[in-house]
Scaffold this motif. Structure first.
Motif, PDB file in Angstrom:
ATOM      1  N   SER A   5      38.987  51.232  45.871  1.00 45.79           N
ATOM      2  CA  SER A   5      39.601  49.922  45.930  1.00 45.79           C
ATOM      3  C   SER A   5      40.124  49.531  44.559  1.00 45.79           C
ATOM      4  CB  SER A   5      38.564  48.893  46.394  1.00 45.79           C
ATOM      5  OG  SER A   5      39.083  47.593  46.314  1.00 45.79           O
ATOM      6  N   THR A   8      36.482  45.356  42.888  1.00 48.01           N
ATOM      7  CA  THR A   8      35.098  45.712  43.190  1.00 48.01           C
ATOM      8  C   THR A   8      34.360  44.506  43.742  1.00 48.01           C
ATOM      9  OG1 THR A   8      35.053  47.396  41.467  1.00 48.01           O
ATOM     10  CG2 THR A   8      32.926  46.546  42.202  1.00 48.01           C
ATOM     11  N   MET A   9      33.626  44.748  44.803  1.00 49.81           N
ATOM     12  CA  MET A   9      32.813  43.706  45.432  1.00 49.81           C
ATOM     13  C   MET A   9      31.360  44.158  45.424  1.00 49.81           C
ATOM     14  SD  MET A   9      32.800  40.749  47.172  1.00 49.81           S
ATOM     15  CE  MET A   9      34.407  40.463  47.937  1.00 49.81           C
ATOM     16  N   HIS A  36      32.990  49.949  45.351  1.00 46.90           N
ATOM     17  CA  HIS A  36      32.159  48.749  45.432  1.00 46.90           C
ATOM     18  C   HIS A  36      30.743  49.010  44.925  1.00 46.90           C
ATOM     19  CE1 HIS A  36      35.445  46.866  47.471  1.00 46.90           C
ATOM     20  NE2 HIS A  36      35.450  47.803  48.393  1.00 46.90           N
ATOM     21  N   VAL A 238      34.584  44.286  53.959  1.00 49.62           N
ATOM     22  CA  VAL A 238      34.637  44.037  52.514  1.00 49.62           C
ATOM     23  C   VAL A 238      36.082  43.834  52.069  1.00 49.62           C
ATOM     24  CG1 VAL A 238      34.139  45.020  50.242  1.00 49.62           C
ATOM     25  CG2 VAL A 238      32.500  45.312  52.102  1.00 49.62           C
TER      26      VAL A 238
END
Length: 241
Positions: A5, A8-9, A36, A238
């Motif tokens: 991604s 970032t989560m 993530h 997400v």
């Protein structure tokens, strides 16, 4: 294959009864490859079969997850499996402004005052994993003999109060937290029907303003029976957050 991604989560994975953080082991790599930060939690009293479970309450489990949320810098995604879904909902109630999305994995939000499951047999203050004969066949769909043996070998008795304590909720801003239900045992179509009919089992879900329903067709433990599909479903949640 998932690609990294651009952002970032923090993704907090909350296991259901009898399971620790390692139970998400086949799910976490997909989320991590996408870039993530994954926090697969082992809640108090679930560290090992010999862990001290005396006095551990539902509030202790909720507070343990809230502490992880508070250590994260930005909003987080919570994913709760089974009884872990009720814990995720209580965390959204405690920190509604910190939760980007709650993902219910074969679970749903419970209303204030309800226990997670007060029908399970208690032995010395804890709830051991019941015999398979006590589960519905739909629960066990795709759970092969090998997977059942592996599950039972890793299972840890659940602190009884976590199952039996009433859920305490206080902040109606929880209804504003975006929500996804990953339907496994029962299809998303059935959940929609329950919502449309005002079924009491879906009453709390019906109060949430932003709800998405997706299907991972399997039994009650998709992290074991369909881990790749579950991981991709959570990843999509997400990416929506």
């Amino acid at each position: 294959m998932s690609t990294p991604s651009v952002w970032t989560m923090d993704v907090i994975l909350i296991p259901g009864f009898w399971l620790d953080g390692a139970s998400w082991g086949a799910v976490t790599p997909t989320l991590e490859r996408a870039g993530h930060r994954v926090h697969a939690l082992t809640l108090p009293g679930l560290e090992s079969p010999d862990a001290d479970r005396r006095g551990i309450t539902l509030r202790d489990h909720i507070d343990a997850v809230v502490a992880v949320v508070d250590r994260c810098e930005d909003k987080v995604v919570l994913a709760g499996h089974s009884g872990g879904g009720a814990i995720a909902y209580a965390v959204a109630d405690a920190r509604p402004d910190r939760i980007a999305r709650v993902v219910y994995v074969d679970s749903a939000p419970l209303p204030h005052g309800r226990p997670i499951n007060d029908k399970l047999s208690v032995v010395d203050g804890a709830i051991p994993l019941p015999d398979w004969s006590e589960f519905e066949e739909i629960d066990l769909r795709d759970l092969s003999d090998e997977l059942r043996a592996s599950f039972r070998a890793r299972a840890v008795p659940q602190p009884a109060a976590v199952a039996n304590d009433p859920l305490v909720l206080a902040d109606e801003r929880r209804y504003d937290v975006p929500t996804t239900v990953i339907a496994c045992e029962f299809s998303s179509d059935l959940v929609r029907e329950m919502l449309a009919q005002g079924n009491p089992m879906a009453a709390e879900l019906g109060k949430i303003r932003d709800v998405e329903l997706v299907d991972v067709h399997t039994g009650h433990w998709p992290q074991f029976t369909k881990p790749a599909e579950l991981a991709e479903a959570i990843l999509r949640c997400v990416e929506m957050s």
